[in-house]
Write an enzyme that holds these catalytic residues in place. Structure first.
Site, PDB file in Angstrom:
ATOM      1  N   ASP A   1      36.267  55.871  66.211  1.00  0.00           N
ATOM      2  CA  ASP A   1      34.965  55.239  66.030  1.00  0.00           C
ATOM      3  C   ASP A   1      35.235  53.733  65.948  1.00  0.00           C
ATOM      4  OD1 ASP A   1      32.275  54.723  65.510  1.00  0.00           O
ATOM      5  OD2 ASP A   1      32.568  54.904  63.343  1.00  0.00           O
TER       6      ASP A   1
ATOM      7  N   GLU B   1      33.844  56.750  70.774  1.00  0.00           N
ATOM      8  CA  GLU B   1      32.402  56.568  70.836  1.00  0.00           C
ATOM      9  C   GLU B   1      32.053  55.426  71.776  1.00  0.00           C
ATOM     10  OE1 GLU B   1      29.654  57.179  67.305  1.00  0.00           O
ATOM     11  OE2 GLU B   1      29.626  54.995  67.514  1.00  0.00           O
TER      12      GLU B   1
ATOM     13  N   ASP C   1      33.390  55.755  58.333  1.00  0.00           N
ATOM     14  CA  ASP C   1      33.984  55.499  59.652  1.00  0.00           C
ATOM     15  C   ASP C   1      34.983  56.594  60.030  1.00  0.00           C
ATOM     16  OD1 ASP C   1      32.763  52.819  60.202  1.00  0.00           O
ATOM     17  OD2 ASP C   1      33.863  52.309  58.379  1.00  0.00           O
TER      18      ASP C   1
END
Length: 171
Positions: free
Chosen positions: A7, A68, A140
């Site tokens: 991420d 992502e 996160d």
């Protein structure tokens, strides 16, 4: 199969690593936020990201990576910085010849929680439940584990259908 979920962020990059056994069972291996703040200017933070992620790749030896995609929402400046952090993360991965799959945030939320509008707390809860982890997972790192879990699900579906992971998920 070991999957690294990333991420990307310019202040913290979430890292999540899972193993997928041949029968489909998923096992937690590692998760952490890679904290980039306090590293000086933005270029120094990108360097920290590149080196930190490289060290984790060397230590945990993932076979596939899921990251992502950039979401442009708040400001152009934020999107540019996020894109640069994402580029540094992808560079660390492709330098080791690892395949990279990309997922939008809504796709990850849909795969893990069941709705593309899930909030951070829902993702944290579902990731912990799916991996049998106790306690609250840093946001996160939970997102990174969710990205890895999404890739594991998409990969399994693609194998059952006999298609690539890109074809298994896209509409």
């Amino acid at each position: 199969m070991r999957i690294l979920g990333i991420d990307p962020g310019s202040q913290r990059t979430g890292i999540g690593i899972i193993d997928v056994e041949p029968g489909g069972r998923v096992r937690h291996v590692h998760h952490q936020p890679l904290v980039l703040l306090g590293e000086g200017d933005f270029a120094a933070r990108l360097k920290r990201l590149l080196h930190g992620l490289s060290a984790l790749i060397e230590e945990y030896r993932p076979q596939e990576v899921a990251i992502e995609q950039v979401f442009v929402g708040r400001s152009a400046d934020s999107a540019l910085k996020l894109g640069q952090a994402r580029g540094a993360a992808i560079s660390a991965v492709v330098l080791r010849d690892l395949p990279v799959s990309e997922y939008a945030a809504r796709e990850v939320k849909l795969a893990v929680v069941g709705t593309g509008a899930a909030d951070k707390a829902q993702i944290q809860h579902m990731v912990a439940a799916m991996l049998g982890l106790s306690g609250k997972i840093q946001a996160d790192a939970a997102d990174a584990l969710a990205i890895a879990l999404t890739h594991a699900h998409v990969r399994a579906t693609a194998q059952r259908l006999g298609v690539s992971t890109k074809l298994a998920w896209r509409k």
